[in-house]
Design a protein around this motif. Structure first.
Motif, short mmCIF file in Angstrom:
data_model
loop_
_atom_site.label_atom_id
_atom_site.label_comp_id
_atom_site.label_asym_id
_atom_site.label_seq_id
_atom_site.Cartn_x
_atom_site.Cartn_y
_atom_site.Cartn_z
N ALA A 11 7.08 6.53 0.96
CA ALA A 11 6.85 5.13 0.61
C ALA A 11 7.63 4.20 1.54
CB ALA A 11 7.24 4.88 -0.83
N LYS B 86 -5.71 0.70 -5.46
CA LYS B 86 -4.49 1.42 -5.09
C LYS B 86 -4.91 2.65 -4.30
CE LYS B 86 -2.12 3.24 -8.50
NZ LYS B 86 -1.16 3.41 -9.63
N SER B 87 -4.16 2.99 -3.27
CA SER B 87 -4.51 4.12 -2.42
C SER B 87 -4.72 5.39 -3.26
CB SER B 87 -3.40 4.38 -1.40
OG SER B 87 -3.63 5.58 -0.69
N THR B 88 -5.83 6.08 -2.98
CA THR B 88 -6.07 7.35 -3.67
C THR B 88 -5.10 8.43 -3.19
OG1 THR B 88 -7.71 8.01 -2.01
CG2 THR B 88 -8.52 6.84 -3.97
N HIS C 184 -1.41 9.67 -2.14
CA HIS C 184 0.00 9.38 -2.34
C HIS C 184 0.70 9.46 -0.99
CE1 HIS C 184 0.24 9.85 -6.87
NE2 HIS C 184 -1.01 10.21 -6.58
N VAL D 232 0.84 -1.20 0.00
CA VAL D 232 0.00 0.00 0.00
C VAL D 232 0.87 1.25 0.00
CG1 VAL D 232 -1.70 1.34 1.29
CG2 VAL D 232 -1.94 -1.15 1.15
N ARG E 182 2.63 2.01 -3.37
CA ARG E 182 1.67 2.54 -4.36
C ARG E 182 2.16 2.36 -5.80
NH1 ARG E 182 -0.50 6.95 -6.94
NH2 ARG E 182 -2.76 7.11 -6.75
#
Length: 362
Positions: free
Chosen positions: A165, A157-159, A161, A126, A129
């Motif tokens: 990461a 996918k996560s909206t 950002h 997640v 991304r």
């Protein structure tokens, strides 16, 4: 030795003067502040509330329980807090025990290592991304395809950002295999009940994980070990130990089911099985005061720094040469400066120590 502050578990309500203590810790140079959850308050909400009144101190969960939320939800909370704090969040995770997992969350407890590996893998996907997240399971299949599924789920996918990461993930672990797993897949380890007489074993267990650590993980030299460590500066060793005994009696005698208490297992491995039998029998019989009194001072001194500052500083040497990078301490706001000075070598006057002892007594 770096130092961090723990707000501890809530009892009937929020810890008294928690925000004052956190802001004091930030002002005094504590590196991070950490929250906990068991089966009352959660670990994320207090960090958002109190963290909004801070600006530099890092914010961590010690620990967020795996079974409290699906891995995607943990990743969402981490992404959100990291954005809101300007990149100060650390996600500390742990499996908890069968009493809480099955009794509170209504989920199966078996195979905690496999569940942990799968859970952290999803969280990292997640955060990366790079693609819609999928997982073959068996513990957290994405999309869900069980017998009662609608079969309408699709990889997402996560909206949002993620700010980072590579947001750090620390793993709470006590048993040898769990510790090795932390060395393999996490960015840090949160031990508990780590004895100064078991530091070589801890290093060996971590090295077993480092040996199979993936190349894309953070460098092992950046690996953090943040140890919950009672630090009680006090002129009298026994009086200082008395402040630690209740916590140890609870974890030895009252946490987990009889015969399935992983905290007690740690103490047994240190050679205190007979003492643990007595403590557990008294605690489960409702004789908490007697159970607390049965905790040996020798055990307290293995697991905590208690007594006059000069004694604590002498004992610090073994910790400074160990895998531990940060002490996670707990205490009232008035004690945080003295604790910091003791751990980091500042001057402690007799008058200050006497005042602190009087305040603890009250």
């Amino acid at each position: 030795m770096r130092i961090a502050y723990s707000t501890g578990y809530w009892s009937a309500g929020p810890p008294k003067d928690a925000l004052k203590a956190i802001r004091t810790a930030e002002r005094l140079g504590y590196e991070s502040v950490w929250t906990s959850e068991a089966y009352g308050s959660d670990a994320f909400t207090p960090l958002a509330w109190w963290g909004s009144r801070t600006s530099t101190i890092k914010l961590g969960t010690a620990i967020a329980q795996l079974s409290a939320r699906p891995p995607a939800a943990a990743a969402m909370a981490a992404i959100t807090l990291d954005h809101l704090s300007g990149g100060r969040f650390i996600l500390g995770l742990g499996a908890s025990g069968p009493q809480v997992v099955e009794g509170w969350y209504g989920q199966p407890y078996p195979k905690p290592l496999a569940r942990t590996r799968e859970y952290i893998g999803i969280v990292r996907d997640v955060l990366a991304r790079e693609h819609p997240v999928t997982s073959a399971g068996p513990h957290y299949p994405l999309p869900y395809t069980g017998p009662d599924a609608t079969n309408l789920g699709k990889p997402l996918k996560s909206t949002v950002h993620p700010l980072r990461a590579n947001l750090p993930i620390y793993l709470a672990a006590e048993g040898p295999k769990n510790v090795a797993l932390a060395g393999e897949i996490a960015d840090g380890w949160i031990p508990f009940l780590l004895s100064r007489n078991a530091l070589d074993e801890a290093r060996t267990n971590l090295e077993a994980g480092f040996a199979v650590r993936a190349a894309e993980r953070s460098p092992r030299e950046d690996f953090e070990v943040i140890l919950p460590m009672p630090v009680v500066p006090h002129p009298d060793v026994e009086a200082a130990a008395d402040m630690v005994r209740p916590m140890l009696a609870l974890y030895i005698g009252g946490m987990g089911a009889k015969g399935a208490n992983f905290h007690r297992d740690v103490i047994d491995r240190l050679g205190y099985s007979a003492e643990s039998d007595v403590i557990q029998e008294l605690y489960l019989a409702g004789k908490k005061r007697e159970a607390i009194a049965a905790v040996p001072t020798k055990l307290v001194e293995e697991l905590a720094l208690v007594g006059p500052p000069e004694k604590i500083r002498d004992e610090l040497a073994v910790w400074e040469e160990s895998v531990v990078t940060t002490f996670l301490v707990q205490g009232p706001s008035f004690a945080l400066r003295t604790i910091r000075d003791v751990v980091q070598g500042g001057s402690i006057s007799r008058a200050k120590l006497a005042a602190l002892a009087l305040a603890y007594k009250r």
